[in-house]
Design an enzyme around this catalytic site. Sequence first.
Site, PDB file in Angstrom:
ATOM      1  N   ASP A   1       0.586   5.256   1.908  1.00 43.79           N
ATOM      2  CA  ASP A   1      -0.190   5.844   2.998  1.00 43.79           C
ATOM      3  C   ASP A   1      -1.221   6.842   2.468  1.00 43.79           C
ATOM      4  OD1 ASP A   1       1.212   4.276   4.758  1.00 43.79           O
ATOM      5  OD2 ASP A   1       2.750   5.801   5.093  1.00 43.79           O
TER       6      ASP A   1
ATOM      7  N   HIS B   1       0.848  -1.201   0.000  1.00 46.58           N
ATOM      8  CA  HIS B   1       0.000   0.000   0.000  1.00 46.58           C
ATOM      9  C   HIS B   1       0.876   1.241   0.000  1.00 46.58           C
ATOM     10  CE1 HIS B   1       1.294  -0.167   4.134  1.00 46.58           C
ATOM     11  NE2 HIS B   1       0.907   1.094   4.278  1.00 46.58           N
TER      12      HIS B   1
HETATM   13  C1  OGA Z   1       3.121   2.586   8.103  1.00 46.02           C
HETATM   14  C2  OGA Z   1       3.420   1.211   7.698  1.00 46.02           C
HETATM   15  C3  OGA Z   1       4.998  -0.583   7.954  1.00 46.02           C
HETATM   16  C4  OGA Z   1       5.880  -1.131   9.006  1.00 46.02           C
HETATM   17  O1  OGA Z   1       3.432   2.955   9.244  1.00 46.02           O
HETATM   18  O2  OGA Z   1       2.600   3.335   7.279  1.00 46.02           O
HETATM   19  O3  OGA Z   1       2.879   0.751   6.735  1.00 46.02           O
HETATM   20  O4  OGA Z   1       6.803  -1.895   8.663  1.00 46.02           O
HETATM   21  N1  OGA Z   1       4.354   0.577   8.412  1.00 46.02           N
HETATM   22  O5  OGA Z   1       5.657  -0.820  10.175  1.00 46.02           O
HETATM   23 MN    MN Z   2       1.905   2.454   5.581  1.00 52.79          MN
END
Ligand code: OGA
Ligand code: MN
Length: 287
Positions: A105, A103
């Site tokens: 953000d 994804h």
């Molecule tokens: C985020 C995320 C991934 C991770 O904080 O946006 O996707 O490895 N984190 O913590």
């Molecule tokens: Mn993320």
Amino acid sequence: MLDIKPTGAALGAEIRGIDLSQPMAEATLRAIEHALHEHEVIFFRGQRIGPEQHVAFSGRFGELEKHIRVECCKPGFPEIFVVSNVIENGKPIGTQDAGLFWHSDLAYMARPSRGSLFYAHEVPHDDAGKPLGDTMFASTTAAWRALPEDLKRIVAGRRAVTSYAKGYYRDRNSGPRPPLTEAQKARTPDVEHPIMRTHPYTKKPCLFVNEGYTTRIVDLPPEESGRVLDLLFEHVSRPEFVYRHQWQEGDFLIWDNCSTQHRAVFDYALPQRRRMERTTLTGTAPF
Ligand code: OGA
Ligand code: MN
């Protein structure tokens, strides 16, 4: 002027010789921003900063988001989103299962985030001392460049729908989440984004669909839409477009949410603690 060491993967570079706890000249900040655009993911090792400094440094790149999951934000710091498996007084201190799927953000918002600034406070290790809980990053510019021509033709000029609920309810490792409130739903209506998105600074084409939040391609029959999306999801995460970051405590890493996607590797569990904090830059409408 910056000491930049590319990772050797399709994206990612370490920047050395920067201490984020010290005042930073505007020219240095601009050089860092330039490096982010060029390398898509950049990181500084061995940093020691407090939440005020995290917010202040992030704020120099632009406006910051306040996450709609208020219960996951650091008390007193609505701009800091806590990603952690730590439980304190019977309550999770942040989100326990962020990003277990590919994804970017806020891809589900009309104005997706421009970039995120992620600070590693505590990193889990195995018994041999190897860090766990890596994060994988994929270059959406490299993915678009390498997309087969027939797929490029199918998606050219098309838009796809993103849905916050799709990502919110899927792939949980901490049990089901509470249903979205009416207020959260009202803030996250489904939105359409161009599948080929132009990076607002570099003008490079980026593949802007992701398995976490994209649900369908507008004006394609459902079966065709599903088939094409599966091909695109498979394509963007191919090893040749991916950099896998192995965290060290004190890493401060910035990712670009247009030219990259990311995914957490969930290979640890309490008592191995993972505690990360994120600020999120407001972005602009994709075109
Ligand atoms: C985020 C995320 C991934 C991770 O904080 O946006 O996707 O490895 N984190 O913590
Ligand atoms: Mn993320």
